[in-house]
Design an enzyme around this catalytic site. Structure first.
Site, mmCIF file in Angstrom:
data_model
loop_
_atom_site.group_PDB
_atom_site.id
_atom_site.type_symbol
_atom_site.label_atom_id
_atom_site.label_comp_id
_atom_site.label_asym_id
_atom_site.label_seq_id
_atom_site.Cartn_x
_atom_site.Cartn_y
_atom_site.Cartn_z
ATOM 1 N N ARG A 212 10.991 -6.424 1.866
ATOM 2 C CA ARG A 212 10.997 -5.003 2.236
ATOM 3 C C ARG A 212 12.407 -4.426 2.150
ATOM 4 N NH1 ARG A 212 7.283 -6.522 7.318
ATOM 5 N NH2 ARG A 212 5.215 -6.241 6.382
ATOM 6 N N PHE A 228 -3.203 -1.944 1.244
ATOM 7 C CA PHE A 228 -3.386 -2.890 2.356
ATOM 8 C C PHE A 228 -2.216 -2.740 3.333
ATOM 9 C CE2 PHE A 228 -5.018 -4.719 -1.604
ATOM 10 C CZ PHE A 228 -6.355 -4.886 -1.300
ATOM 11 N N ASP A 250 -5.452 1.650 3.943
ATOM 12 C CA ASP A 250 -5.952 0.488 4.665
ATOM 13 C C ASP A 250 -7.398 0.738 5.081
ATOM 14 O OD1 ASP A 250 -4.530 -2.110 5.870
ATOM 15 O OD2 ASP A 250 -6.118 -1.484 7.235
ATOM 16 N N ALA A 279 -9.751 -0.666 -0.495
ATOM 17 C CA ALA A 279 -8.661 -0.490 -1.459
ATOM 18 C C ALA A 279 -9.176 -0.415 -2.891
ATOM 19 C CB ALA A 279 -7.646 -1.625 -1.318
ATOM 20 N N ASP A 299 0.114 -5.806 -1.287
ATOM 21 C CA ASP A 299 0.347 -6.905 -0.329
ATOM 22 C C ASP A 299 -0.954 -7.144 0.450
ATOM 23 O OD1 ASP A 299 1.443 -8.822 1.316
ATOM 24 O OD2 ASP A 299 2.388 -7.362 2.665
ATOM 25 N N CYS A 339 0.000 -13.816 0.063
ATOM 26 C CA CYS A 339 0.242 -14.752 1.164
ATOM 27 C C CYS A 339 -0.728 -15.927 1.095
ATOM 28 C CB CYS A 339 0.124 -14.038 2.508
ATOM 29 S SG CYS A 339 -1.511 -13.341 2.830
#
Length: 398
Positions: A212, A228, A250, A279, A299, A339
Site C-alpha cells: 500500500r 474487494f 465490496d 465484484a 486484492d 493471499c
C-alpha cells in the site's frame, strides 16, 4: 516437570532437525506411543526412533498435523515464562521496523508460537487462538501480554475455521478493558479505523502495508478502483495520498460503511464512492458502460483455500484480473494481489500475461510485493509465505 513421550518413526525427525515445527500423524510410532493415549492440547516430549529428545510439542491426536514443536529444549515448556520471552522477541522485530505500535505482533509458527496470532492496535490487542495446544494456555497468553505490554484492552477473536478442525468452540470475547466499535490504527502515516469485534479475521489486514505504501506513490490525481475493498485499507490510503476519486467495491455494506468512515477521517469524503455488490457482476457492468480507471487494485479473499480448490480458484483469479484490465485507462496500472498460499507466483504471472495478450495489450511488471515485516517467513515452513502482489502497467499493443 515430566511429559509423556511422543516417539517418531525412523527418519521422521529429518524435517524437525531441518527447522520445521510440524509432526504429522503418519510420522508417529503408534506402537510405542499410541495417539489415543494423548489428550488434545497436551504437551509432550518428542523423541526420535532412537530415543533422543528433540524438544517439546503440544499434540492433538485427532488432526493430520498432530503435534507442533514449541521448544527444542525439554526444560522450557509452553508456559507464561516462555510466552513472555517469545512476545519480547517478537516485539523487538516490530519495534525496529515500524514507528507506530500498530502491527501483527505474533505470526504463529514464524514467531515460535504455533496456533497464535496477535494483532496490535496501539494499546488494544486482538488475539486469535487456532489450536487446542494454544487454547490450553490461553490464560497464560493473556497474563504474558499484560506482563510485557499492559494493554488497555484484549479481545479474543476465536472464531476462525481452523478451530472446528481442532475440536474447539468459536466465539468472540472482550476479556479485558473496553473496545470501541471501531478501533484506531495508523498505517503508512494514515489514520484509519478497524472493526476488530465484527470484521474479517482480526478486523484489519496488516500484511499489505508495504504494498500500500508503494501504491500511495502513484495515485495522486488518479481515478482509482479498489476491488474487494473491505474497509478501505487500499482505498483510504489512496485518498490520503491525493487520489482524485476512489471507488471502493465490496459485497459487504457494513465494510463499506467503515470504508466511508476511513475516507471521512482523512478529509476525503467528497472523493470517495462506494459500490456494493458482487465484484464480478459489477465489473462486468462497468466494462459494458465503458468505465475507465487510472489504477485498479485486485486484492480478493483467498479463492484457493485448499489444494482441491486450485482449478476453480485459478479460474476466478484469471477472470477478475481480465475484468480489471478491461477497466484500465490507456497506460493504466494494475495492482494484482493474492493471499492464497496455494497459488504459486509464476501461475499468477502467467494469468496476467495471458489476460494481457487476450486483450491485445502489453503488460509490464515493474514491481513485486510481499507480506510485510510483521509477517516474517519461517525458512523451513513454506506455508508461512503466502502473500504476493504484482504492479504492472498495461499498454496498448504496438
Amino acid at each position: 516437570m515430566t511429559f509423556k513421550p511422543l516417539v517418531l518413526q525412523a527418519n521422521a525427525d529429518r524435517r524437525l532437525r531441518a527447522g520445521h515445527l510440524w509432526i504429522y500423524s503418519n510420522e508417529v510410532d503408534t506402537k510405542r506411543s499410541p495417539l489415543k493415549e494423548f489428550e488434545p492440547g497436551e504437551q509432550v516430549e518428542v523423541l526420535n526412533a532412537r530415543g533422543k529428545a528433540l524438544g517439546l510439542a503440544y499434540i492433538n491426536p485427532n488432526t493430520l498435523i498432530c503435534a507442533r514443536l514449541i521448544s527444542r529444549d525439554s526444560e522450557h515448556p509452553l508456559d507464561r515464562s516462555l510466552l513472555v520471552h517469545r512476545l519480547k522477541v517478537a516485539a523487538s522485530l516490530r519495534e525496529a521496523m515500524f514507528d507506530q505500535p500498530c502491527y501483527r505482533l505474533v505470526y504463529g509458527d514464524s514467531d515460535g508460537l504455533p496456533g497464535l496470532v496477535i494483532d496490535r492496535f496501539h494499546d488494544i490487542f486482538v488475539v486469535q487462538i487456532a489450536t487446542a495446544g494454544m487454547e490450553r494456555v490461553q490464560d497464560q497468553v493473556i497474563d504474558a501480554l499484560n506482563k510485557v505490554f499492559k494493554p488497555a484492552a484484549i479481545v479474543l477473536r476465536n472464531d476462525s475455521k481452523m478451530r472446528s478442525i481442532e475440536g474447539l468452540d468459536t466465539y468472540v470475547e472482550v476479556v479485558q478493558g473496553q473496545v470501541p466499535e471501531l478501533v484506531p490504527l495508523v498505517e503508512n502515516g494514515v489514520q484509519l479505523l478497524a472493526p476488530v469485534l465484527t470484521g474479517q479475521k482480526t478486523g484489519w489486514f496488516y500484511d499489505h502495508r508495504e504494498n500500500r505504501a508503494r501504491m500511495q506513490s502513484m495515485v495522486k490525481g488518479k481515478r482509482v478502483l479498489d476491488l474487494f475493498s473491505y474497509v478501505g485499507g487500499w482505498g483510504a490510503q489512496a485518498l490520503a495520498a491525493g487520489a482524485a476519486e476512489v471507488f471502493c467495491l465490496d459485497a459487504s455494506a457494513g465494510a463499506l460503511e467503515v470504508a466511508a468512515e476511513n475516507a471521512r477521517l482523512n478529509d476525503a469524503e467528497s472523493r470517495f464512492r462506494a459500490l456494493q455488490g458482487d465484484a464480478f457482476d459489477l465489473c462486468k457492468a462497468m466494462v459494458a458502460e465503458k468505465e475507465r480507471f487510472d489504477l485498479v487494485i485486485v486484492d480478493p479473499p483467498a479463492f484457493i483455500q485448499k489444494r482441491k480448490d486450485v482449478k476453480n480458484g485459478e479460474r476466478a483469479y484469471a477472470r477478475i484480473n481480465n475484468f480489471a484490465m478491461r477497466l484500465l485507462a490507456r497506460d493504466g496500472v494494475l495492482i494484482s494481489a493474492s493471499c492464497s498460499m496455494h497459488l504459486q507466483r509464476d501461475r499468477l504471472v502467467d494469468m496476467l500475461r495471458a489476460n494481457s495478450r487476450e486483450l491485445d495489450r502489453n503488460a509490464q511488471i515493474f514491481a513485486q510485493g510481499y507480506q510485510g515485516a510483521d509477517h516474517p517467513i519461517h525458512p523451513a515452513i513454506p506455508e508461512t509465505e503466502y502473500l504476493k502482489a504484482y504492479f504492472l502497467r498495461v499498454l496498448p499493443a504496438s
